[in-house]
Design a protein around this motif. Sequence first.
Motif, PDB file in Angstrom:
ATOM      1  N   ALA A 233     -45.240 -62.343 -47.821  1.00 15.64           N
ATOM      2  CA  ALA A 233     -45.514 -62.918 -49.141  1.00 15.64           C
ATOM      3  C   ALA A 233     -45.110 -64.382 -49.203  1.00 15.64           C
ATOM      4  CB  ALA A 233     -44.786 -62.127 -50.224  1.00 15.64           C
ATOM      5  N   THR A 258     -47.332 -57.116 -50.898  1.00 16.73           N
ATOM      6  CA  THR A 258     -45.919 -56.937 -51.234  1.00 16.73           C
ATOM      7  C   THR A 258     -45.777 -56.674 -52.721  1.00 16.73           C
ATOM      8  OG1 THR A 258     -45.258 -58.441 -49.450  1.00 16.73           O
ATOM      9  CG2 THR A 258     -43.638 -58.001 -51.175  1.00 16.73           C
ATOM     10  N   SER A 260     -43.697 -56.357 -56.347  1.00 15.83           N
ATOM     11  CA  SER A 260     -42.615 -57.032 -57.058  1.00 15.83           C
ATOM     12  C   SER A 260     -41.674 -56.016 -57.684  1.00 15.83           C
ATOM     13  CB  SER A 260     -43.172 -57.945 -58.153  1.00 15.83           C
ATOM     14  OG  SER A 260     -43.725 -59.120 -57.603  1.00 15.83           O
ATOM     15  N   SER A 321     -44.649 -58.123 -61.487  1.00 17.75           N
ATOM     16  CA  SER A 321     -45.271 -59.366 -61.016  1.00 17.75           C
ATOM     17  C   SER A 321     -45.883 -60.161 -62.157  1.00 17.75           C
ATOM     18  CB  SER A 321     -46.330 -59.067 -59.949  1.00 17.75           C
ATOM     19  OG  SER A 321     -47.322 -58.196 -60.456  1.00 17.75           O
ATOM     20  N   ASN A 360     -34.619 -60.741 -60.053  1.00 14.16           N
ATOM     21  CA  ASN A 360     -36.085 -60.747 -60.025  1.00 14.16           C
ATOM     22  C   ASN A 360     -36.539 -61.137 -58.619  1.00 14.16           C
ATOM     23  OD1 ASN A 360     -38.826 -61.113 -60.337  1.00 14.16           O
ATOM     24  ND2 ASN A 360     -38.666 -62.189 -62.286  1.00 14.16           N
ATOM     25  N   TRP A 361     -36.852 -60.144 -57.803  1.00 13.95           N
ATOM     26  CA  TRP A 361     -37.190 -60.422 -56.406  1.00 13.95           C
ATOM     27  C   TRP A 361     -38.544 -61.119 -56.271  1.00 13.95           C
ATOM     28  CZ3 TRP A 361     -33.673 -60.658 -52.878  1.00 13.95           C
ATOM     29  CH2 TRP A 361     -32.513 -59.903 -53.022  1.00 13.95           C
ATOM     30  N   GLY A 362     -39.444 -60.906 -57.205  1.00 13.61           N
ATOM     31  CA  GLY A 362     -40.728 -61.592 -57.138  1.00 13.61           C
ATOM     32  C   GLY A 362     -40.602 -63.078 -57.378  1.00 13.61           C
ATOM     33  N   ARG A 368     -40.334 -63.519 -52.455  1.00 18.23           N
ATOM     34  CA  ARG A 368     -41.612 -63.404 -53.189  1.00 18.23           C
ATOM     35  C   ARG A 368     -42.025 -61.955 -53.391  1.00 18.23           C
ATOM     36  NH1 ARG A 368     -42.641 -68.023 -55.937  1.00 18.23           N
ATOM     37  NH2 ARG A 368     -42.396 -69.857 -54.603  1.00 18.23           N
ATOM     38  N   GLY A 369     -41.039 -61.085 -53.537  1.00 17.47           N
ATOM     39  CA  GLY A 369     -41.323 -59.677 -53.756  1.00 17.47           C
ATOM     40  C   GLY A 369     -40.221 -58.815 -53.185  1.00 17.47           C
TER      41      GLY A 369
END
Length: 425
Positions: A233, A258, A260, A321, A360-362, A368-369
Amino acid sequence: MVDVIIIGAGAAGLAAARIISKSGKSVTVLEARNRVGGRIYTLQKDDFSFPVEAGAEFVHGNLPHTTALLKEAEVSFYETSGNTWNVHNGEVSEGDLFPDEWGELLQKLNALEHDMSIAQFLDRYFHDEKYTALRESIVRFVQGYDAADTTKASAFALRDEWSGEDSLTGYRPHGGYSLLIDFLVNECLQQGSVFHFNSVVQEIYHNKDHVEVKTEGGERYIAKKLLVTIPPAVIKTGSVVFTPALGDHMNAIQKIETGSVIKFLVEFKSAFWEKNKNAAPYRSMPGLQFVFSDASIPTWWTQQPVPDPLLTGWLAGPAASDNTKDENALLHEAVKALAYIFGCTIQAIEEQIKAMTVINWGADHFSRGAYAYKTVDTNSALAILSEPVSNTIYFAGEAFYNGPEMGTVEAALASGTTTAQKMLA
């Protein structure tokens, strides 16, 4: 010049660095963050009373690489347990996540001869109105558990996952997943691996048996071979430039999807959900392990059987996402969701909170996710990515692993291990 440069000090990069350095090769590890672990991140914050997992948390079954490493690192682990509760339309019930037609769905999936997205599968075989509850539950599960888009997620991959899944969770390491990471780092350092942090890779120049890596800070590193564990990602954003361009390998990376995830960690003064049902103002959910709901943040779980008064919230897939709220707004949304789930006021929830945070992993520039999931095109893409570029550039990580555990720590460890062995061969 060193023998191998590894980009990324997550589980895959560390597993590979350990094997390669033990063989006597010189290894340099470049990590964009100021820490090791990647999406394994055990928080030891002062405001929490105990370690909490911002990233990976569960060991999903008896997985060979993960369990072997846990034992080698002398990290104990425990099996999760507890009850599942559901809250829908304001009504609370105890019971399974899936409706009665679950067996029929698995039967149809097992008879499927050609792969398709799970959305196409549901439209084709379960379009009747009587299956509305089943379709909704499957969509919620795929988006929530797999963090996947149902219009892209592979029906074959989900069939394999559901056929082999004994439990939603499985096991947790005592003290947190970062203990495994610390063990791997120490092993690498003892073998002479060199780590450089805050090293954001921008450019990679390569030809056969020669790689030059340039970072955002202007540093240059040269090696005979390169292992890339950057999540697909991130590569897809174009933030890393390969010269010459990768061609087929880059086209394959574009096909890796990937999901989110936004994860909420809320420690309370007490586990109020365990109290007697007459103990207002909160709903009672004795033995709570998981609660699935129609709240804006639908899924929450406890640390059962450990009695720590922590609830972990989980917003995943397209809902995560597409979410553009900042940290404060997300935390407020979490409190609102918990008030709905436990049938009380926002103030009643706030009075119980000791500590809380959101990850927030996204929105994380270096991930980026959260983790990858399989689409109809994934297997063909991974077949290309399993082969190195000119026997010089290799790829590893949970998203590059072509097995049933794709998207897990097990996949990252397995991918890093097998790729390192391939590089040495």
